[in-house]
Structures are given as structure tokens and as C-alpha cells.
Write an enzyme that holds these catalytic residues in place. Sequence first.
Site, mmCIF file in Angstrom:
data_model
loop_
_atom_site.group_PDB
_atom_site.id
_atom_site.type_symbol
_atom_site.label_atom_id
_atom_site.label_comp_id
_atom_site.label_asym_id
_atom_site.label_seq_id
_atom_site.Cartn_x
_atom_site.Cartn_y
_atom_site.Cartn_z
ATOM 1 N N GLU A 355 -34.237 19.704 -25.426
ATOM 2 C CA GLU A 355 -34.308 20.338 -26.958
ATOM 3 C C GLU A 355 -35.719 20.489 -27.164
ATOM 4 O O GLU A 355 -35.821 21.446 -27.993
ATOM 5 C CB GLU A 355 -33.847 19.061 -27.730
ATOM 6 C CG GLU A 355 -33.394 19.751 -29.154
ATOM 7 C CD GLU A 355 -32.472 18.684 -29.854
ATOM 8 O OE1 GLU A 355 -31.423 18.628 -30.043
ATOM 9 O OE2 GLU A 355 -33.174 17.719 -30.413
ATOM 10 N N HIS A 387 -23.785 7.403 -4.358
ATOM 11 C CA HIS A 387 -22.292 7.644 -3.759
ATOM 12 C C HIS A 387 -21.670 8.934 -4.563
ATOM 13 O O HIS A 387 -20.358 8.931 -4.386
ATOM 14 C CB HIS A 387 -21.492 6.325 -3.606
ATOM 15 C CG HIS A 387 -21.960 5.156 -3.027
ATOM 16 N ND1 HIS A 387 -21.548 5.188 -1.866
ATOM 17 C CD2 HIS A 387 -23.058 4.196 -3.403
ATOM 18 C CE1 HIS A 387 -22.358 4.027 -1.474
ATOM 19 N NE2 HIS A 387 -23.222 3.664 -2.201
ATOM 20 N N LYS A 515 -23.543 25.495 -34.946
ATOM 21 C CA LYS A 515 -23.220 24.953 -36.372
ATOM 22 C C LYS A 515 -22.743 25.868 -37.237
ATOM 23 O O LYS A 515 -21.733 25.423 -38.024
ATOM 24 C CB LYS A 515 -24.323 23.909 -36.719
ATOM 25 C CG LYS A 515 -24.524 22.871 -35.870
ATOM 26 C CD LYS A 515 -25.610 21.843 -36.628
ATOM 27 C CE LYS A 515 -26.729 22.210 -36.678
ATOM 28 N NZ LYS A 515 -27.715 20.984 -37.377
#
EC number: 5.3.1.9
Length: 549
Positions: A355, A387, A515
Amino acid sequence: MKNINPTHTHAWKSLEAHKAELSNITIQDLFKQEKNRFDDYSLTFNNQILIDFSKNNINQTTLSHLRQLAQECALDSAKEAMFTGEKINRTENRAVLHTALRNRTNTPVLVDGKDVMPEVNAVLAKMKDFCQRIISGEWKGYTGKAITDVVNIGIGGSDLGPYMVTEALRPYKNHLNMHFVSNVDGTHIAETLKKVNPETTLFLVASKTFTTQETMTNAQSARDWLLKAAKDESAVAKHFAALSTNAKDVEKFGIDTNNMFEFWDWVGGRYSLWSAIGLSIALSIGFENFEALLNGAHEMDKHFLSTPIEQNIPTTLALVGLWNTNFLGAQTEAILPYDQYLHRFAAYFQQGNMESNGKYVDRDGNVIKNYQTGPIIWGEPGTNGQHAFYQLIHQGTTLIPCDFIAPAQRHNPLADHHNKLLSNFFAQTEALAFGKTKEEVEAEFVKAGKSLDDVKNIVPFKVFTGNKPTNSILVQKITPFTLGALIAMYEHKIFVQGVIFNIFSFDQWGVELGKQLANRILPELTDSEKVASHDSSTNGLINQFKAWR
């Protein structure tokens, strides 16, 4: 701060030439050439954190050019500008002073000519008093019972930081049960409310404006849930506190403004855990431990501000990272903590880095075309990652520099767990740096009684090229102090890279467009009418959603 395109510096041109000189030299070669490589490429902080960056494809010439780049990009004056309250976040006309929140010396820090430290200390004192009342049981809910559970409702920096730190410092937690709700998906708040009792639950609503959609949607649902049980509006004030600056809406919600904890526009969300946003941390581990967290960060701030570049830990990590991305072609960095308590550390700095430095426009407003800014940050705790995705780090075609983090001392002394964990920590960086040659693979087969003719078809698949860059960060023990220092170290690394990239690291305009569009789409979802106001893909998705819901 000065606006300097890094590619126009002498140092950048020297680094490009130097890259060609090093093109056939591996990390293995560098260790053969430099017998004291560990001593020459490691730094310590406060005798509690060791940073080993020797397993990178760098030599002293590389470091010299990188340090020259930092100097040509005016890093020192940029540091001074941030710490003294200059408005270096120019797109929002704001100072950047998360460092003031942990300024333990009370040295005045001025914003627009006004010392902010009295206000910072006043909020800390208010937080301390609040924590004592909750933790001691003095604070009572609507039926007279003490608080047992705290639910932090926030998103982004109001969630990631507090959640990461409370998890990292679980060995220091008190009797309070901590919960974090962030996602506007109703499942998140619904599942959390199933675990708590309205009579003994405190909600912290973390929103500077008290208008953040996700946070206020969850807060309203929590309020409705409480009132369904309490059946009295006055109960809200006994079960909610606000981390906000909007006193009018806080009071309208039903929260006593005496239980509203302020912070300031010079505190960015992803740097806000040091502020009132960290109230959930202080409630979880106690205020003294919260102060130790601040102390650790402050000590790293002092180190970053005053230590010469040759011994400066955040600057060194930033420069080595920049070398790996902009000259060796890496596009991602993995953060791999060998400590289960740090299981959200990578996610926290995924936000912190991406960000901050995920920008394509420089400080002059020009599109960046010839260098890479922020890398993709990701990671999981070891040994789980071994893994899962280490295969690609070891034998994939993508270069992925890694930070390995581990504590020397454990909080849970169970049999030989810690030695097994740390043996993997040490082994992975050795394997990534030095690999395994064809000859070594063949020798292993011969030792096992196999003939080379029998195994010739499998040998290529068991070769490890090595030459994969890593930093090893060994911490004496994960404590509030050392965690504070670690967080501040990464914060300053991000800052240094942003300065050199010639970008604004403290705004986040990239989160706005989605947004805005969501606010436009939301009213379209209230009925069953088909929509046709978007592109064909978005129209099709919305209409299918309406048909299926």
C-alpha cells in the site's frame, strides 16, 4: 523532500555496470572469495536482533554503489523531513509522524508550529486508565459483570496491525479474550458473536471518520445484537468504545465520548498500531507491555535516524532489497517467520509495503517507466511453507528473495520442538544459497549403492542451483520490545525504498476507485431488475447474482 529520479544518478549507472560484472559470480563464489563474509555482512541491534545479509549476491562494491545511490537521492534530508513533521505526504498535505507516537523522550515534534507531544501523551494516559479499569474488572457491563471479551471492529490498518501484534505477543496476554472483525461479509461478525456473551463483551469501533463502510456495518450489527439482549439503549455506552475523531457520530451511536480515543491525520492507517488504534493491544497484554512495544520501536527510530549508513539496519535491508528487485529481476519478496506467534507478520507487511510503495507515478507526477517500485510481499510461517511453496523458491524459474525470521529463545519449551524448528531455519538459507550440484547428487546415489547409469534420468531433477538471496533475522526472544523494534525496522525499510523510488509512500489513492464503484453498484443490488449500465462482464455478473440469490 527532493524529487530525484534514481535512474538519473551516477550511482544507478554504476550499479547497472556492476550488475554485468557480477553476472557470472554466485553467492557460493562470494563466500569462497570473502573468508569473513558473515562478519562483514551482518549487523546487530541492541544485542537482541542479528541481521545476516551475507547470503545475497552482493559484495562491498555493490554496497558502496547502493549507499551512494541513497546519498544521491537525498535520503538523510528525507529522514530529517519525516521526523521533524514536514508534510512529506504532499498529495494529502499531511505530515507523517507515526514516530511521534512512540517518541519516549518527549522531544518536541512540531506540526504547523505546534508541538504534538502533549496530545500524544494525553491519549496514552487516557488509554492507560481505560486499560486498568477494564483489566481490573472495575468496568462493568449492563448486568454488573466484568468484561471478559474484547472485539476490535476495524479494517486495514485498524485491524491488521492490532491483530498481528496481539497474536505475536500471546505469551504476554492476560485473561481477556481478544477477537477481531474486519470483513463486511456478515459471516465474520456473525461467527464472532457466537463466541461471546453480550453481558461481558466490549466492542472497540476503530474508524477515524466513524464512516468507514465495512467497520460501521459491523459495528451496527454488533449494536443490534447487544440491544436484542439488553433491551436498553443505555447499555451501548457500557459495551462500546470508539477509536475515532468524529465525536458527533460517536455520541449519536450511543458511545460516551469520554471513551473516545483520538488520533490524528498525520497517522497513516498502516502505521497506526502505535496510536489509539493499538488499544486492543494494550488491553490484551497490559499497558506496561504496550509501552515496551513503543520503546522498542523508538529505539529502532533512534538507530535509523542517527546510525551511519554502513551500520544502518533498515537502510541496508532497503538497499539490498532494491538491488534484488531492480537489478536482479525479482518481483516479489517472501517474509518467512519461524515462529507460529508471528503468523500474521507477513500479512501485516504485505499491506505496509504494497500500500505504501505500490505506485506507478513519481513525486513529479510522471509515469515511472524504467524501474520497478514496490515488490509483491507474501509469506507464511515456517515450517508450514516448506510443505507448500518452497518448491518454487528452490527450483522455480522466478527469483524470490526471502527474509527468514526466528527467535533463539522459545516461549513454549516442549521437548525438542524448537531445535527441530531452528534446524530447518538454518538449513533453508544454506540450501537456497549453496544448492546441490549434479556431482553431489551423483555422489549421494553412488554412496547409496546405485550405479550412475541407473540414476542418470533422475539426477537433473534433484539438482539445486542455489544462488537464491536471503536475509536471516535472528531475534534473541520475541518480546514487546523486540517486536516493536522489528516492526519499526520494516517500516523504515519501506520508507527508504520509497524515497529512492521517488514516490509518495504515505498515500493510498489506489484503494479509492473500487470503493467509489461499489457505492454506485450497491443501490442496483436492492431489486430484481436487470442492469445494463456497466460493461457486458459486470452487467452479466450482477444479473446472474440477482438470479441466483
